[in-house]
Scaffold this motif. Sequence first.
Motif, PDB file in Angstrom:
ATOM      1  N   UNK A  32       0.830  -1.206   0.000  1.00 19.40           N
ATOM      2  CA  UNK A  32       0.000   0.000   0.000  1.00 19.40           C
ATOM      3  C   UNK A  32       0.864   1.255   0.000  1.00 19.40           C
ATOM      4  N   UNK A  33       1.972   1.223   0.713  1.00 22.37           N
ATOM      5  CA  UNK A  33       2.877   2.375   0.724  1.00 22.37           C
ATOM      6  C   UNK A  33       3.399   2.661  -0.686  1.00 22.37           C
ATOM      7  N   UNK A  34       3.799   1.614  -1.403  1.00 25.48           N
ATOM      8  CA  UNK A  34       4.290   1.801  -2.769  1.00 25.48           C
ATOM      9  C   UNK A  34       3.140   2.225  -3.696  1.00 25.48           C
ATOM     10  N   UNK A  35       1.969   1.635  -3.511  1.00 28.42           N
ATOM     11  CA  UNK A  35       0.814   1.996  -4.335  1.00 28.42           C
ATOM     12  C   UNK A  35       0.412   3.446  -4.112  1.00 28.42           C
ATOM     13  N   UNK A  36       0.497   3.911  -2.876  1.00 30.64           N
ATOM     14  CA  UNK A  36       0.167   5.308  -2.571  1.00 30.64           C
ATOM     15  C   UNK A  36       1.069   6.253  -3.350  1.00 30.64           C
ATOM     16  N   UNK A  37       2.370   5.945  -3.385  1.00 34.06           N
ATOM     17  CA  UNK A  37       3.299   6.812  -4.096  1.00 34.06           C
ATOM     18  C   UNK A  37       3.032   6.769  -5.602  1.00 34.06           C
ATOM     19  N   UNK A  38       2.818   5.583  -6.133  1.00 31.11           N
ATOM     20  CA  UNK A  38       2.482   5.456  -7.554  1.00 31.11           C
ATOM     21  C   UNK A  38       1.230   6.268  -7.889  1.00 31.11           C
ATOM     22  N   UNK A  39       0.216   6.131  -7.065  1.00 34.58           N
ATOM     23  CA  UNK A  39      -1.048   6.835  -7.299  1.00 34.58           C
ATOM     24  C   UNK A  39      -0.846   8.346  -7.243  1.00 34.58           C
ATOM     25  N   UNK A  40      -0.102   8.818  -6.256  1.00 32.77           N
ATOM     26  CA  UNK A  40       0.124  10.267  -6.136  1.00 32.77           C
ATOM     27  C   UNK A  40       0.847  10.799  -7.373  1.00 32.77           C
ATOM     28  N   UNK A 219       2.856 -13.462  -6.226  1.00 33.70           N
ATOM     29  CA  UNK A 219       2.120 -14.119  -5.144  1.00 33.70           C
ATOM     30  C   UNK A 219       1.149 -13.235  -4.369  1.00 33.70           C
ATOM     31  N   UNK A 220       1.173 -11.919  -4.582  1.00 34.76           N
ATOM     32  CA  UNK A 220       0.281 -11.046  -3.834  1.00 34.76           C
ATOM     33  C   UNK A 220      -0.381 -10.036  -4.759  1.00 34.76           C
ATOM     34  N   UNK A 221      -1.363  -9.362  -4.252  1.00 36.27           N
ATOM     35  CA  UNK A 221      -1.906  -8.198  -4.932  1.00 36.27           C
ATOM     36  C   UNK A 221      -0.748  -7.212  -5.115  1.00 36.27           C
ATOM     37  N   UNK A 222      -0.728  -6.442  -6.196  1.00 28.78           N
ATOM     38  CA  UNK A 222       0.436  -5.605  -6.477  1.00 28.78           C
ATOM     39  C   UNK A 222       0.119  -4.118  -6.321  1.00 28.78           C
ATOM     40  N   UNK A 223       1.181  -3.339  -6.152  1.00 29.16           N
ATOM     41  CA  UNK A 223       1.024  -1.881  -6.077  1.00 29.16           C
ATOM     42  C   UNK A 223       0.462  -1.339  -7.383  1.00 29.16           C
ATOM     43  N   UNK A 224       0.822  -1.966  -8.510  1.00 20.75           N
ATOM     44  CA  UNK A 224       0.296  -1.523  -9.804  1.00 20.75           C
ATOM     45  C   UNK A 224      -1.200  -1.820  -9.912  1.00 20.75           C
ATOM     46  N   UNK A 254      -9.035  -5.639  -2.134  1.00 17.62           N
ATOM     47  CA  UNK A 254      -8.624  -4.256  -1.878  1.00 17.62           C
ATOM     48  C   UNK A 254      -9.852  -3.361  -1.944  1.00 17.62           C
ATOM     49  N   UNK A 255      -9.967  -2.453  -0.963  1.00 21.89           N
ATOM     50  CA  UNK A 255     -11.067  -1.486  -0.921  1.00 21.89           C
ATOM     51  C   UNK A 255     -10.471  -0.088  -1.019  1.00 21.89           C
ATOM     52  N   UNK A 256     -10.883   0.674  -2.013  1.00 11.66           N
ATOM     53  CA  UNK A 256     -10.276   1.995  -2.224  1.00 11.66           C
ATOM     54  C   UNK A 256     -10.804   3.037  -1.234  1.00 11.66           C
ATOM     55  N   UNK A 257     -11.953   2.793  -0.621  1.00 10.69           N
ATOM     56  CA  UNK A 257     -12.489   3.736   0.361  1.00 10.69           C
ATOM     57  C   UNK A 257     -11.651   3.690   1.642  1.00 10.69           C
ATOM     58  N   UNK A 258     -11.324   2.489   2.086  1.00  4.84           N
ATOM     59  CA  UNK A 258     -10.527   2.314   3.300  1.00  4.84           C
ATOM     60  C   UNK A 258      -9.028   2.214   2.992  1.00  4.84           C
ATOM     61  N   UNK A 259      -8.699   2.077   1.698  1.00  4.13           N
ATOM     62  CA  UNK A 259      -7.307   1.891   1.251  1.00  4.13           C
ATOM     63  C   UNK A 259      -6.644   0.755   2.037  1.00  4.13           C
ATOM     64  N   UNK A 260      -7.302  -0.398   2.009  1.00  2.00           N
ATOM     65  CA  UNK A 260      -6.836  -1.534   2.805  1.00  2.00           C
ATOM     66  C   UNK A 260      -7.010  -2.835   2.031  1.00  2.00           C
ATOM     67  N   UNK A 261      -6.242  -3.860   2.449  1.00  3.25           N
ATOM     68  CA  UNK A 261      -6.293  -5.179   1.837  1.00  3.25           C
ATOM     69  C   UNK A 261      -6.721  -6.192   2.891  1.00  3.25           C
ATOM     70  N   UNK A 262      -7.598  -7.094   2.507  1.00  2.00           N
ATOM     71  CA  UNK A 262      -8.041  -8.186   3.387  1.00  2.00           C
ATOM     72  C   UNK A 262      -7.731  -9.499   2.697  1.00  2.00           C
ATOM     73  N   UNK A 263      -7.148 -10.456   3.435  1.00  2.00           N
ATOM     74  CA  UNK A 263      -6.821 -11.773   2.890  1.00  2.00           C
ATOM     75  C   UNK A 263      -7.843 -12.794   3.347  1.00  2.00           C
TER      76      UNK A 263
END
Length: 266
Positions: A32-40, A219-224, A254-263
């Motif tokens: 999420x930290x990397x995705x936040x930077x990409x998004x910004x 293996x995981x959801x990605x920042x991209x 992934x939920x964009x409102x909460x900006x969180x991932x649930x497994x």
Amino acid sequence: MKKCSLLVVFLFLISNGQAQEEHFERVFDSIIQEADLLYRYEKAVWNSTDRLMADKKLKKDYGGYVVHHSGDTVSVCYMTKDLKQRLALYSYKGSNLTNPFEITTQKSELTPIEQELINIKIKILNQLSNPDYQIGFPDGFNPNFVLIKDKSSYKLYIIMGTSKSGVIPFGNDYLFTTDADGTIVNWKKFHSRMIPAESKGPNGEKVISAIHSHLKTTPHITATDICTFRLYGELCGMDEFKVLCTATKYYYTYNRITNSIVAEKM
């Protein structure tokens, strides 16, 4: 003796479950930290490009751009056609990626960081013709090159964009990591192809969530994934998407409102 054995098994399961949760938390925080930077970076480019293109004089002389950040400020520098001068600069602070707090539209010399980034960007892009990377862009989708400077290296992401209405352009995304001189030393393709998500079903029904799967090499959801969804999900009226990862045998939501991932275990 049997009760004792059962207790040991029970405590082991609890401990193992807690370790798994802590592992996911660390992984998700990093993603999420990397995705936040990409998004910004990308959101700032979206909004500043609209502003630039609305000015006929700036649009006529536009040749390219680079993005950089310091703290919570993201700046987009647009350059003249010869890439020798700054044409315009738009800077955004914090979560306000719509209204720049600073706008400069007079030509000036490039700053050292702007000159460095455009030189590195050109050098990396020239290397992408290597057939080993098998880079291609399907009709209707265009590449966005996101260059991020690390302490002693650079990262260039390729994420897809589209002008198609109601489509989230997942897939065909890459990460190239370079050394301090901009020479590619590692690379990864996250998805094997384009996997666009439609916001409407075959009969026009509204789709409220998208899902795609990952191979074992991702293996995981990605920042991209997350960046692309944050850019297009709101436009498509979707709040979440899911990824099925065969390597971990988990669904990730992934939920964009909460900006969180649930497994969730398969």
